[in-house]
Design an enzyme around this catalytic site. Structure first.
Site, mmCIF file in Angstrom:
data_model
loop_
_atom_site.group_PDB
_atom_site.id
_atom_site.type_symbol
_atom_site.label_atom_id
_atom_site.label_comp_id
_atom_site.label_asym_id
_atom_site.label_seq_id
_atom_site.Cartn_x
_atom_site.Cartn_y
_atom_site.Cartn_z
ATOM 1 N N ASP A 26 0.876 -1.165 0.000
ATOM 2 C CA ASP A 26 0.000 0.000 0.000
ATOM 3 C C ASP A 26 0.916 1.218 0.000
ATOM 4 O O ASP A 26 1.529 1.547 1.009
ATOM 5 C CB ASP A 26 -0.904 -0.024 1.242
ATOM 6 N N LYS A 89 2.856 11.131 -3.381
ATOM 7 C CA LYS A 89 1.838 10.431 -4.181
ATOM 8 C C LYS A 89 0.943 11.408 -4.936
ATOM 9 O O LYS A 89 0.445 11.101 -6.009
ATOM 10 C CB LYS A 89 1.006 9.551 -3.248
ATOM 11 N N GLU A 189 -7.264 0.476 -4.695
ATOM 12 C CA GLU A 189 -7.320 0.381 -3.231
ATOM 13 C C GLU A 189 -8.658 -0.169 -2.717
ATOM 14 O O GLU A 189 -8.659 -1.051 -1.861
ATOM 15 C CB GLU A 189 -6.986 1.742 -2.610
ATOM 16 N N ASP A 213 -12.947 5.751 2.399
ATOM 17 C CA ASP A 213 -11.518 5.789 2.740
ATOM 18 C C ASP A 213 -11.105 7.209 3.106
ATOM 19 O O ASP A 213 -10.976 8.077 2.243
ATOM 20 C CB ASP A 213 -10.714 5.273 1.529
HETATM 21 P P1 ADP Z 1 -2.993 7.465 3.748
HETATM 22 O O1 ADP Z 1 -3.903 6.452 3.153
HETATM 23 O O2 ADP Z 1 -3.278 8.855 3.285
HETATM 24 O O3 ADP Z 1 -1.555 7.112 3.605
HETATM 25 P P2 ADP Z 1 -3.601 6.520 6.451
HETATM 26 O O4 ADP Z 1 -4.700 5.612 6.093
HETATM 27 O O5 ADP Z 1 -2.373 5.923 6.979
HETATM 28 O O6 ADP Z 1 -3.286 7.562 5.312
HETATM 29 O O7 ADP Z 1 -4.191 7.562 7.540
HETATM 30 C C1 ADP Z 1 -3.409 8.501 8.173
HETATM 31 C C2 ADP Z 1 -4.296 9.402 8.976
HETATM 32 O O8 ADP Z 1 -4.982 8.624 9.965
HETATM 33 C C3 ADP Z 1 -3.519 10.477 9.721
HETATM 34 O O9 ADP Z 1 -4.172 11.712 9.584
HETATM 35 C C4 ADP Z 1 -3.594 9.994 11.151
HETATM 36 O O10 ADP Z 1 -3.554 11.066 12.067
HETATM 37 C C5 ADP Z 1 -4.951 9.322 11.180
HETATM 38 N N1 ADP Z 1 -5.093 8.391 12.308
HETATM 39 C C6 ADP Z 1 -4.266 7.347 12.583
HETATM 40 N N2 ADP Z 1 -4.680 6.723 13.712
HETATM 41 C C7 ADP Z 1 -5.784 7.400 14.126
HETATM 42 C C8 ADP Z 1 -6.674 7.238 15.249
HETATM 43 N N3 ADP Z 1 -6.472 6.271 16.143
HETATM 44 N N4 ADP Z 1 -7.707 8.096 15.359
HETATM 45 C C9 ADP Z 1 -7.890 9.068 14.450
HETATM 46 N N5 ADP Z 1 -7.101 9.284 13.390
HETATM 47 C C10 ADP Z 1 -6.056 8.443 13.235
HETATM 48 MG MG MG Z 2 -4.583 4.904 2.187
#
Ligand code: ADP
Ligand code: MG
Length: 616
Positions: A26, A89, A189, A213
């Protein structure tokens, strides 16, 4: 790595275990992950500290221009902003024109290079393309997997947002290649997320799935229809600047107001520190009702947070409604909702999603891991470990045949859902033509020479007819495994031929072995040619000598013996003309066997004669 051996005698290829690991990746805007499947179970791989599987998609270049990826790079976001690249990205496969609105959001410098119009990023006096930067992240993930398996890893499935266009997909593929990965498949995705939940892995009734998402900086909403193992994206919508980062910013602004913080304009790093604290508070409030910073300076309640999130939820809701409308479906057509992205851990978001769809969303899997887990499952299917599962895809490139003038005639267009079947009729171009060569190509270019050749075969035995009379039907049958069968039939006479063509993406080891094998086979035929020429030359020499022998010894042998010798010589002459090396050698042996005793007789006679003439 799978070993491939070549049996030179039979000219066949053997594939040997040990089995190769194919990883699922991912490649996220905020975080990236790598996962694999073992015994039908998907797992993510943690970093070397074993702490987290989430690798921040951040690259920091130190002052020697050495890249650092992940947490150590994220730590530099504040102190080394201009040398630390995040959200790459968003730039993948984009030209400078696409980016005018993006530039203001990023803390590093983007420049356009006139030659290719693709974006580059400036770090110090060096320039990097988003493909190179993504490759650095992919390389890190590859190395994590290699450390985990204690063996090299070269094959991967990488996920991308469903809305990614061709250029973005290609850029992702190129980044993989640059990282030393053979990208077996690029998967949407939402498709990966559905796979992780086991949806669409068996032939069941059609299901409609919503994938909500909400990541760090992007929001994607997708509606998929899954039927017979085929994933169809009915509609997709989203906002590439909407996500958890906005919540962090809202908390930051809330605190600035609440605590009357001033003079922030000249203190960028102070702002960043409070922003990171805001993220900590947000995460903490996904479990607890109340947050207080260690120094007791900052507080936030779940209720306050919910109020801050509400506008963001409203934005995602209107995009969701628009997506639903595009899909032509009603709310009650939706069978399941899947939550993806770290931000869907927020209880407020979870509740609102459930309320809107009147469904309990799937959230048993880690929402920030679910895409990687699905990619690993797709990789496992590709590895052939799940015979029970269908391979679910569309064909990424058009498939067609070569027609007059070297033109590509597409039979199955790209993005056709597989399995698929399509046919088209052709005819001959020459009077009395009895053979038709069918060459199969993959690609989007008009000239087949620019596309990738998958194979060719000959439909033979067409009854001779005038040009244009034969009705030749070419059928392409592409099964769920991406294996193409091509059938050619002459409809008037009913003759037909069928071949199986494996359509693969990129050059695999097996293909490489095939190429090697064909060069070895050619080497063999080169050797054969040389052996023939050598035999012919030797035979001609023998004939010259035999002729001389006959001339010199005509008085010694009776006519019958001379005739027999001539017959052997004649046979050898015919053999030379036949260009059959073995026949030449046989006839040479026969001639030698017959003439050797004659030579002995002649020698004895001549010696005796010589002795006779000499007076002792
Ligand atoms: P991406 O797909 O954009 O790479 P992710 O799916 O990894 O991103 O999500 C990252 C986001 O999720 C960040 O903004 C992070 O602060 C938020 N996040 C991670 N854990 C938590 C949580 N426990 N509660 C709320 N937000 C969260
Ligand atoms: Mg993602």
């Amino acid at each position: 790595m799978a070993k491939i051996s070549i049996d030179l005698k039979k000219g066949s290829i053997h594939k040997e275990a040990p089995k190769e690991h194919i990883i699922g990746i991912d490649l996220g805007t905020t975080n990236s992950l790598v996962a694999y499947v073992e015994d039908n179970q998907a797992y993510t791989i943690a970093d070397s500290c074993g702490k987290s599987a989430l690798i921040p998609s951040v690259v920091y270049f130190d002052h020697n221009d050495e890249p650092h990826v992940g947490t150590e790079a994220k730590d530099k976001l504040i102190t080394q902003a201009s040398r630390t690249i995040y959200s790459v990205k968003r730039l993948l496969g984009k030209s400078y024109q696409d980016l005018n609105e993006v530039q203001s959001h990023l803390g590093y410098q983007i420049i356009d290079q006139d030659e290719d119009q693709l974006v580059k990023i400036r770090v110090g006096d060096k320039f990097y393309s988003p493909i190179e930067l993504s490759a650095l992240i992919l390389k890190k993930l590859k190395e994590m997997a290699e450390r985990h398996f204690a063996t090299s890893v070269s094959k991967a499935v990488i996920t991308i947002p469903a809305y990614f266009n061709d250029s973005q997909r290609q850029a992702t593929r190129d980044a993989g290649k640059l990282a030393g990965l053979d990208v077996l498949r690029i998967v949407n995705e939402p498709t990966a997320a559905s796979l992780a939940y086991g949806i669409g892995t068996s032939r069941e009734d059609a299901e409609v799935i919503v994938v909500y998402d909400l990541g760090g900086g992007t929001f994607d909403i997708s509606i998929l229809k899954i039927e017979d193992g085929i994933f169809e994206v009915l509609a997709t919508n989203g906002d590439t600047f909407l996500g958890g980062d906005d919540i962090d910013r809202a908390i930051l602004e809330h605190w600035i107001k609440k605590y009357h913080i001033t003079n922030l304009n000249d203190n960028k790093s102070m702002v960043q520190r409070i922003r990171l604290l805001a993220e900590t508070a947000k995460k903490s409030l996904s479990i607890h009702q109340y947050f207080e910073s260690d120094d007791g300076q900052f507080q936030l309640t779940r209720t306050e947070l919910n109020q801050l999130i509400a506008p963001l939820w409203q934005k995602t809701l209107s995009l969701t409604k628009a997506c639903l409308e595009d899909s032509g479906l009603q709310l009650d057509d939706i069978d399941q909702v899947i939550l993806v992205g770290g931000s869907t851990r927020t209880p407020y978001i979870k509740e609102r999603v459930a309320e809107f769809f009147q469904l309990t969303p799937n959230d048993t899997l880690d929402p920030d891991q679910v895409v990687a887990l699905g990619a690993a499952i797709q990789a496992d299917i590709l590895a052939g470990n799940r015979k029970d599962m269908l391979l679910l895809d569309v064909t990424p490139l058009s498939l067609g045949i070569e027609t007059i003038g070297g033109l590509m005639d597409t039979i199955i267009p790209r993005n056709t859902k597989i399995p698929a079947r399509a046919g088209r009729q052709y005819t001959t171009s020459v009077d009395g033509q009895t053979n038709l060569k069918v060459s199969v190509y993959q690609g989007e270019r008009d000239l087949v020479s620019d596309n990738r050749k998958l194979g060719s075969f000959v439909l033979s035995g067409i009854p001779p007819m005038a040009t244009g009379l034969p009705k030749i039907e070419i059928q392409f049958i592409l099964d769920a495994d991406g294996i193409l069968r091509v059938k050619a039939m002459e409809l008037r006479s009913g003759i037909e031929t069928e071949v199986e063509i494996k359509s693969q993406y990129g050059i695999t080891e097996e293909e490489m072995a095939h190429m090697l094998l064909s060069s070895i086979q050619n080497a063999q035929s080169d050797m054969d040619t040389r052996a023939l020429i050598e035999a012919q030359t030797e035979a001609k020499n023998i004939l010259v000598h035999s002729e001389k022998f006959l001339l010199q010894n005509a008085s010694i042998f009776d006519t019958e013996t001379q005739e027999q010798l001539r017959t052997h010589m004649k046979a050898l002459e015919v053999a030379i003309a036949s260009a059959d090396k073995d026949l030449i050698n046989t006839k040479m042996e026969h001639l030698n066997a017959f003439s050797a005793p004659l030579a002995q007789i002649a020698m004895d006679y001549n010696i005796a004669k010589a002795l006779k003439g000499k007076s002792i």
